[in-house]
Write a protein that holds these residues in place. Structure first.
Motif, PDB file in Angstrom:
ATOM      1  N   SER A  88      33.840  29.468  13.309  1.00 12.02           N
ATOM      2  CA  SER A  88      34.535  28.180  13.424  1.00 12.02           C
ATOM      3  C   SER A  88      33.606  27.114  13.994  1.00 12.02           C
ATOM      4  O   SER A  88      32.663  27.419  14.738  1.00 12.02           O
ATOM      5  N   PRO A  89      33.862  25.840  13.679  1.00 12.32           N
ATOM      6  CA  PRO A  89      33.066  24.739  14.261  1.00 12.32           C
ATOM      7  C   PRO A  89      33.094  24.748  15.783  1.00 12.32           C
ATOM      8  O   PRO A  89      32.094  24.411  16.434  1.00 12.32           O
TER       9      PRO A  89
ATOM     10  N   ASN B 269      30.465  25.407  21.068  1.00 15.85           N
ATOM     11  CA  ASN B 269      30.414  26.082  22.372  1.00 15.85           C
ATOM     12  C   ASN B 269      29.066  26.745  22.596  1.00 15.85           C
ATOM     13  O   ASN B 269      28.504  26.691  23.696  1.00 15.85           O
ATOM     14  N   LEU B 270      28.528  27.391  21.533  1.00 15.17           N
ATOM     15  CA  LEU B 270      27.245  28.071  21.680  1.00 15.17           C
ATOM     16  C   LEU B 270      26.112  27.067  21.825  1.00 15.17           C
ATOM     17  O   LEU B 270      25.177  27.290  22.606  1.00 15.17           O
ATOM     18  N   VAL B 271      26.184  25.964  21.083  1.00 13.70           N
ATOM     19  CA  VAL B 271      25.158  24.923  21.220  1.00 13.70           C
ATOM     20  C   VAL B 271      25.111  24.423  22.656  1.00 13.70           C
ATOM     21  O   VAL B 271      24.030  24.278  23.252  1.00 13.70           O
TER      22      VAL B 271
ATOM     23  N   ASP C  35      11.017  20.233  16.352  1.00 15.37           N
ATOM     24  CA  ASP C  35      11.588  20.661  17.619  1.00 15.37           C
ATOM     25  C   ASP C  35      13.082  20.924  17.415  1.00 15.37           C
ATOM     26  O   ASP C  35      13.658  20.564  16.385  1.00 15.37           O
ATOM     27  N   ALA C  36      13.700  21.544  18.393  1.00 12.47           N
ATOM     28  CA  ALA C  36      15.111  21.922  18.275  1.00 12.47           C
ATOM     29  C   ALA C  36      15.992  20.682  18.376  1.00 12.47           C
ATOM     30  O   ALA C  36      16.410  20.284  19.450  1.00 12.47           O
ATOM     31  N   THR C  37      16.285  20.056  17.253  1.00 11.78           N
ATOM     32  CA  THR C  37      17.188  18.914  17.210  1.00 11.78           C
ATOM     33  C   THR C  37      18.627  19.406  17.225  1.00 11.78           C
ATOM     34  O   THR C  37      18.892  20.606  17.152  1.00 11.78           O
ATOM     35  N   LYS C  38      19.550  18.461  17.277  1.00  6.77           N
ATOM     36  CA  LYS C  38      20.978  18.817  17.269  1.00  6.77           C
ATOM     37  C   LYS C  38      21.318  19.618  16.013  1.00  6.77           C
ATOM     38  O   LYS C  38      22.010  20.639  16.078  1.00  6.77           O
ATOM     39  N   ARG C  39      20.794  19.178  14.865  1.00 13.57           N
ATOM     40  CA  ARG C  39      21.094  19.881  13.615  1.00 13.57           C
ATOM     41  C   ARG C  39      20.547  21.296  13.622  1.00 13.57           C
ATOM     42  O   ARG C  39      21.235  22.247  13.249  1.00 13.57           O
ATOM     43  N   SER C  40      19.295  21.440  14.051  1.00 18.99           N
ATOM     44  CA  SER C  40      18.700  22.771  14.048  1.00 18.99           C
ATOM     45  C   SER C  40      19.360  23.678  15.076  1.00 18.99           C
ATOM     46  O   SER C  40      19.474  24.892  14.871  1.00 18.99           O
ATOM     47  N   GLN C  41      19.818  23.099  16.188  1.00 20.51           N
ATOM     48  CA  GLN C  41      20.544  23.890  17.176  1.00 20.51           C
ATOM     49  C   GLN C  41      21.855  24.399  16.594  1.00 20.51           C
ATOM     50  O   GLN C  41      22.247  25.545  16.831  1.00 20.51           O
ATOM     51  N   GLN C  42      22.511  23.557  15.811  1.00 21.50           N
ATOM     52  CA  GLN C  42      23.761  23.990  15.185  1.00 21.50           C
ATOM     53  C   GLN C  42      23.500  25.086  14.155  1.00 21.50           C
ATOM     54  O   GLN C  42      24.253  26.064  14.079  1.00 21.50           O
ATOM     55  N   ASN C  43      22.414  24.926  13.380  1.00 17.57           N
ATOM     56  CA  ASN C  43      22.067  25.954  12.398  1.00 17.57           C
ATOM     57  C   ASN C  43      21.757  27.275  13.079  1.00 17.57           C
ATOM     58  O   ASN C  43      22.193  28.347  12.628  1.00 17.57           O
ATOM     59  N   ARG C  44      20.985  27.195  14.159  1.00 12.58           N
ATOM     60  CA  ARG C  44      20.616  28.420  14.883  1.00 12.58           C
ATOM     61  C   ARG C  44      21.856  29.067  15.509  1.00 12.58           C
ATOM     62  O   ARG C  44      22.011  30.288  15.479  1.00 12.58           O
TER      63      ARG C  44
END
Length: 428
Positions: free
Chosen positions: A154-155, A160-162, A387-396
């Motif tokens: 779920s989004p 929460n994990l981000v 670098d770990a951007t917001k988008r890449s953090q969400q993907n990870r």
């Protein structure tokens, strides 16, 4: 009536696997698995493979009887998954297999011919090795096709994990875990569950008193890594099943954890080692491709030949890549963009495509290669590291959550396959 028919089939298979008294027995049916079988030769081959691996690592193994039970258990599960693959129409072509062998050889800094020599020198038949790789690929594709549908992230879980990852230090802790599963059957009553718990507790006590964990896993575990001594490899808290993550957090090297109850049994964990890892940057590639899909009127060979002809025309300057993609590519999303796939992490692609874009030099047009979607040519236009951007953090975060849930659902699905199957062991 169905069971009587299956028993009759089992008897027929057993009789057919044995030669007349004046002839030498070539092979036998060891286990009947639904309409399929596990042969004794397959069991013996896996036993020899495990023994060679243990000898190289210096690992002490239990008795052949215990090993044979574990080997048959693994082969039964493989047969069930291959039967599912057949029902789903999942196959691996010779071209896909060859691409996988080339990747295996490349990872070991050798050619396919050198890999073959190494395999044969170890006492393994090359054709048997090739087919074992094909079966592994089929099983992996079947697992993906079946289990992915059972996983939902779920989004809110991602968010929460981000947020939790933001609070982590740059030196994140990573654990190497060893695992034993003392399983019980689906629908087990309270007495069976309690009996399983007691067995797990006694096993944990022996481990704390110095029993060898690797040997105990091979002897007693129902887990998927039992024959590897229960070794789950390195992972951080976020990549573990939730059940494990909550228990492992802040544990030190050498500590035992459990028994932890799940839907398939009781788990025992050992923290074999702990290390810190640095933050990983995101690698992306910008690529474009052309896809030709085989059909009833376009065979695999003709599709490959057509794509090879398009490639030659592009290299000769007779046509622009973008124009050829718009005209010929069977990927409607990228075809409209001249084949452009945009910036993306390689791991979002099919395995064969991923390997190509990871290793292909920038600006070089690949030879035609096959994935489950058809035949491709691809060109890598550029690479970058972010670098770990917001988008890449969400993907990870999504990948970590998906991986965790995928493993949990994979175990549940495999247990369901076993519970629903007809299995009869003919040779102990």
């Amino acid at each position: 009536m169905g069971k009587i028919v299956k028993v009759f089939v089992a008897a027929m298979l057993l009789s057919l696997s044995m030669s007349a008294s004046s002839q030498q027995v070539l092979d036998r049916v060891a286990v009947v698995v639904n309409e399929g079988v596990v042969l004794q030769s397959e069991v013996e081959q896996l036993l020899q493979q495990v023994k060679r691996g243990a000898q190289q690592k210096g690992t002490e193994l239990p008795s052949d009887r215990v090993l044979r039970i574990q080997a048959m258990d693994r082969l039964i599960l493989a047969e069930l998954q291959l039967q599912m693959a057949q029902r789903m129409g999942i196959t691996i072509s010779d071209t896909q297999l060859q691409q996988a062998l080339e990747a295996i050889a490349q990872d070991q800094n050798m050619s396919v011919d050198e890999l073959r020599s190494t395999i044969e020198a170890s006492g393994t038949n090359w054709e048997n090795y090739r087919e074992s790789i094909r079966k592994e690929m089929i099983i992996t594709e079947t697992q993906r096709a079946t289990v992915r549908r059972r996983v939902y992230v779920s989004p809110q879980e991602i968010e929460n994990l981000v947020n939790a990852m933001k609070e982590m230090t740059e030196q994140e802790v990573e654990y190497r875990l060893s695992h034993i599963l003392v399983g019980f059957r689906e629908g087990a009553n309270a007495d069976e569950v309690q009996s399983t718990r007691e067995r797990a507790e006694k096993l944990l006590e022996r481990l704390r008193n110095g029993a060898d964990f690797s040997q105990a896993a091979i002897t007693s575990s129902s887990g998927p890594r039992a024959l590897e001594g229960g070794d789950l490899g390195w992972m951080n808290i976020n990549a573990m099943p939730t059940l494990f993550a909550d228990a492992v957090r802040d544990k030190g090297k050498g500590e035992f954890i459990g028994p932890l109850r799940s839907g398939v049994g009781f788990h025992i964990l050992k923290v074999s080692d702990v290390r810190g890892i640095e933050q990983v940057q995101v690698d992306e590639v910008k690529a474009r491709h052309i896809l030709i899909t085989p059909s009833i009127i376009l065979s695999e060979r003709k599709a490959q030949e057509k794509l090879a002809g398009i490639r030659e025309s592009i290299l000769a300057g007779e046509v622009e890549f973008a124009d050829a993609a718009r005209e010929h590519s069977a990927d409607p999303g990228s075809a409209a963009m001249g084949g452009d796939l945009g910036w993306a992490e390689p791991n979002i692609y099919a395995e064969e495509f991923k390997r190509k874009v990871e290793r292909l030099p920038i600006g070089e047009l690949s030879e035609p290669f096959e994935t489950q979607f058809g035949w491709h040519i691809v060109e890598v236009l550029d690479r970058r590291q972010l670098d770990a951007t917001k988008r890449s953090q969400q993907n990870r975060a999504y990948q970590l959550l998906f991986s965790r849930k995928y493993q949990e659902e994979l175990e549940n699905w495999q247990q369901e396959l076993r519970d629903q199957a007809y299995i009869e062991t003919l040779i102990q």
